[in-house]
Scaffold this active site. Sequence first.
Site, short mmCIF file in Angstrom:
data_model
loop_
_atom_site.label_atom_id
_atom_site.label_comp_id
_atom_site.label_asym_id
_atom_site.label_seq_id
_atom_site.Cartn_x
_atom_site.Cartn_y
_atom_site.Cartn_z
N GLN A 1 -0.64 97.16 85.10
CA GLN A 1 -1.47 96.74 86.29
C GLN A 1 -2.34 97.64 86.95
OE1 GLN A 1 1.69 94.07 87.78
NE2 GLN A 1 -0.11 92.37 88.13
N ARG B 1 5.77 101.35 96.01
CA ARG B 1 6.63 101.14 94.85
C ARG B 1 5.78 100.93 93.61
NH1 ARG B 1 7.59 95.46 93.00
NH2 ARG B 1 9.21 95.48 91.91
N HIS C 1 8.99 96.60 84.22
CA HIS C 1 8.25 95.63 84.73
C HIS C 1 7.18 94.74 83.61
CE1 HIS C 1 5.94 94.32 88.54
NE2 HIS C 1 5.25 93.71 87.62
N ASN D 1 12.12 94.58 87.16
CA ASN D 1 11.56 93.61 88.09
C ASN D 1 11.62 92.21 87.70
OD1 ASN D 1 9.63 93.26 90.11
ND2 ASN D 1 8.23 92.30 88.37
N GLU D 2 11.86 91.35 88.43
CA GLU D 2 11.88 89.92 88.25
C GLU D 2 12.69 89.47 86.89
OE1 GLU D 2 7.72 88.46 88.60
OE2 GLU D 2 7.65 88.90 90.79
N ASN E 1 11.13 89.48 95.46
CA ASN E 1 9.76 89.14 95.43
C ASN E 1 9.61 87.47 96.12
OD1 ASN E 1 9.44 91.36 94.41
ND2 ASN E 1 8.90 90.70 92.39
N TYR F 1 6.65 84.39 96.78
CA TYR F 1 5.49 83.81 97.14
C TYR F 1 5.32 82.18 96.89
CZ TYR F 1 3.96 88.32 94.79
OH TYR F 1 3.84 89.65 94.46
N GLU G 1 8.09 92.66 96.84
CA GLU G 1 6.74 92.08 96.88
C GLU G 1 6.36 90.60 97.74
OE1 GLU G 1 5.45 90.92 92.78
OE2 GLU G 1 6.18 92.87 92.02
N TRP H 1 2.40 93.24 98.09
CA TRP H 1 1.83 93.12 96.91
C TRP H 1 0.45 92.69 97.08
CZ3 TRP H 1 3.17 94.65 92.00
CH2 TRP H 1 2.17 94.36 90.99
#
Length: 537
Positions: free
Chosen positions: A53, A125, A169, A214-215, A356, A358, A425, A468
């Site tokens: 990203q 991070r 990731h 990640n995730e 994380n 959201y 995040e 994030w």
Amino acid sequence: MFQKHSSKEKKMRMLKVVFVLIHLLAAAVLANPLSKNDFPPHFLFGASSSAYQVEDAANEDGRKPSIWDTFVHAAGNGAVSLCIYNLISAISKIHRGDKDIGCDQYHKYKEDVKLMVKMGLDAYRFSISWSRLVPDGKGPINPKGLQYYNNLINELISQGIQPHITLHHLDLPQALEDEYGGWLRRRVVKDFTAYADVCFREFGDRVKYWTTVNEGNLFAFGGYESGLLPPQRCSPSSIPNCSRGNSSTEPYLVAHHILLAHASAARLYRKKYQDKQHGFIGLNLLTFGFVPLTKTSDDINATQRAQDFYTGWFLNPLIFGEYPGIMKKNAGSRLPVFTKRESNLVKGSMDFLGINFYYTFLVKNNPDSLRSEDRSFTADMAAELEYLTGNGSSTYEHPITPWILKEILASLKKDYGNFPVYIHENGQQTQRNSSLDDRPRVKYLCKYIGSLLDILRDGVNLRGYFVWSFLDMFEVLNGYESSYGLYFIDLKDPALRRQSKLSSVWYSNFLNNGNIPKVTIMDIEKNASVLSNTVTA
Ligand code: IFM
């Protein structure tokens, strides 16, 4: 006449007093004075990114593609698909560009580290692009990739910023996907461990925080059940955008291999490096707020099932050495089984958990899905999830629900013990545009960061918080349409200059509490123009 005038004056004076009192009261209720000084001295504040990203330079200096490159390019430029059939589609409109540009941190890392210093970050991070460091996934190391990560790490350390590194990731090297199907095959455990070994050996003298994947839960679900994440696999029979895959078996298999790969890398780190390097190794999960739709026991049980399926899926093996009972029951033989040796390897293999946060979902019992043939992971869960939308001005905005984050952390502590946790995040999504006045993001950060104090008071072993995202970057679900960044980047600007948003000024004020007065939501709402004046392009 004189008399009359004086009583009018009195009335006006009274009204003025009431007016002032109401405002003082409102200020007292709404004000959320916050500064880093309110937190324990070792609590870390940082910002996050991921390699694909933020780096760009996708084809430069020997980097080879990852499954994320393939996924993005396969969609074509500006492809838009509206999906309605699963968790991710409930929350997102998919928009993927096919340009590998966004931030160019590969060339601008020094500039970015300067901004981090100015902002007052304790930690940054980021993730290592496996296919930049080891282009074919295994075998020779790419010297230029090695040089880049050494440069970035050295720059951070020399400026007093801790590097927190993620090894995977969403970006397995495409070579491994092509050769044997990547995370679907057990061979990936060996290749992942060898790659982790390179990272520990080359960077571990300076890096103390390693996150393997990640995730892991969202990757297994999104990449292999819904097909909305790389490598875009799912059952063609049930989901129209998939030409290959099997949503009944593959998510379980992939999660199993992620757990084994994590545990194998952790064992290696502990045996070979931890004593000398004094670092820590953990795994990251996407956590969700799950709230029963009604107070019926059916919906309450369905909510527990959703938690078991999304979080227990990884945490039960990591803490207790086996999958949750309800997953074993509903998925049956499709859920892989740990041997005794594997169970012991996975159990206790985490020094910390990265989470994380959201999204929140309302959960409704859905027993009928258990009767469907060709049962997917979602069908096994027997629960329907309805995304709780925000009431902000843009459809992208997440609702601000810090009490849900508090509940998630309390239930992790209750169910799994009080191990160290980092919030890796958390941040607000807005439409990506040139407006630097991102008050919704300021409000979001102010509320969530404020709630951390409460979480710490509850005795949760929370060690740090990362926003994030540091910059506006290519977003996994919405491409260039939305963003989470503290800094705006105009993609039409050849220099890709970082432009401070209001949120970066707010975060910076918060972090530099020693020098700058405390900032409150009230200040932000009243004095946006004052803060805006300090925003520099
Ligand atoms: O951009 C992503 C990131 O790659 C993984 N976590 C969620 C972020 C926002 O969607």
